[in-house]
Scaffold this motif. Structure first.
Motif, mmCIF file in Angstrom:
data_model
loop_
_atom_site.group_PDB
_atom_site.id
_atom_site.type_symbol
_atom_site.label_atom_id
_atom_site.label_comp_id
_atom_site.label_asym_id
_atom_site.label_seq_id
_atom_site.Cartn_x
_atom_site.Cartn_y
_atom_site.Cartn_z
ATOM 1 N N ARG A 39 41.726 113.714 106.817
ATOM 2 C CA ARG A 39 42.128 113.550 108.211
ATOM 3 C C ARG A 39 41.908 114.793 109.063
ATOM 4 N N THR A 40 41.796 115.974 108.436
ATOM 5 C CA THR A 40 41.650 117.197 109.222
ATOM 6 C C THR A 40 40.402 117.958 108.811
ATOM 7 N N THR A 64 35.424 113.864 108.538
ATOM 8 C CA THR A 64 36.800 113.972 109.012
ATOM 9 C C THR A 64 37.122 112.743 109.853
ATOM 10 N N ASP A 66 40.607 109.772 110.546
ATOM 11 C CA ASP A 66 41.876 109.153 110.206
ATOM 12 C C ASP A 66 41.646 107.663 110.047
ATOM 13 N N THR A 69 43.290 104.235 111.587
ATOM 14 C CA THR A 69 42.977 103.676 112.903
ATOM 15 C C THR A 69 41.591 103.054 112.908
ATOM 16 N N GLY A 72 39.091 105.810 113.744
ATOM 17 C CA GLY A 72 38.719 106.671 112.627
ATOM 18 C C GLY A 72 37.771 105.981 111.667
ATOM 19 N N LEU A 112 47.202 102.218 107.108
ATOM 20 C CA LEU A 112 46.549 103.222 106.265
ATOM 21 C C LEU A 112 46.213 102.667 104.891
ATOM 22 N N SER A 116 42.586 100.230 106.147
ATOM 23 C CA SER A 116 41.486 101.188 105.969
ATOM 24 C C SER A 116 40.451 100.626 105.003
#
Length: 264
Positions: A39-40, A64, A66, A69, A72, A112, A116
């Motif tokens: 995520r980062t 990278t 997330d 969502t 992402g 999540l 995902s």
């Protein structure tokens, strides 16, 4: 048995640490080019540095995003439009009180842990089918069969993953694409290790003692009487991603140390 994934590209979601990281390493050792995800930027960059230093001959790419969502998930597939192997590993868990949880907390976890993987499969699997070859793995949990009272929401998401995995395997039957779920039990992953370290500090005991206490009180049916390693879970995933596992599909494969008391 020699597993050779040379020439295959693998996407492993949630792979900067823990089980996902071990899976990424195992696939790379087998010759696959591996896309890791976090995520980062900091976590992804750090993982890439470590992986490239440890496996200088392997190919790693970092994304990278997330994946909780839709935005992402769109970033992931835009940067990596195609893959031969998809491992839906990203997820989390939180100890909680069922009666205190809000709808939003339930829905956030579902986004999540479940959506995902749904989004990733929706993008990558049709291309695998068109090629007549592909591997998809959902990292579920023994908690999907033994719903833990201290995190019912987590158990429900892991049960949902089993449903998605089996249904998708039925959908792509006969295409050369296999879809399976892998169910770890208590594992020395980043999340569970952090919990055990916290428990050890609070109680003034060692982490090993905290783990044994957890097994005795929360998972007394364990047959190995210890936490599994992330590498032990990864070994199963690497196998089901191989050509040798071409007859294994629609399965829920347990790496749970015998926690689930079932002969099937």
């Amino acid at each position: 048995m020699k597993i050779d994934l040379t020439g295959r590209k693998a996407v492993v979601t949630g792979s900067t640490a823990g089980i996902g990281r071990a899976i990424a390493e195992g696939l790379a050792l087998a010759g696959a080019a591996v896309v890791i995800n976090g995520r980062t930027e900091e976590r992804v960059a750090s993982a890439l540095r470590e992986l490239r230093a440890k496996f200088p001959d392997a190919e790693f790419v970092g994304v990278t995003a997330d994946l909780a969502t839709p935005e992402g998930s769109a970033v992931l597939v835009a940067q990596v439009p195609d893959a031969d192997i998809l491992v839906n590993n990203v997820g989390t868990a939180h100890l909680n009180n069922f009666f205190d949880q809000s709808d939003d907390e339930w829905l956030d976890l579902f986004q999540l842990n479940v959506m995902s993987g749904v989004r990733a499969a929706r993008h990558y699997v049709p291309k695998m089918v068109a090629r007549g070859r592909g591997r998809v793995v959902f990292i579920s949990s023994e908690s999907g069969l033994n719903i833990p009272k201290e995190m019912i929401d987590y158990g429900v998401t892991k049960t949902a993953m089993l449903g998605v995995s089996r249904g998708l395997a039925e959908l792509v039957a006969g295409t050369g694409v296999t879809v399976n779920a892998v169910l770890p039990g208590p594992t020395n992953s980043e999340i569970l290790s952090n919990w055990m370290q916290g428990t050890a500090r609070e109680q003034g005991i060692t982490q090993d003692q905290a783990e044994q206490q957890f097994l005795e009180t929360q998972r007394p049916t364990t047959l190995i009487k210890r936490f599994a390693t992330t590498e032990e879970v990864a070994n199963m995933v690497v196998y089901v991603c191989s050509d040798q596992a071409s007859a294994t599909t629609g399965a829920a494969l347990r790496v749970d140390g015998g926690v689930v008391r079932s002969i099937a």
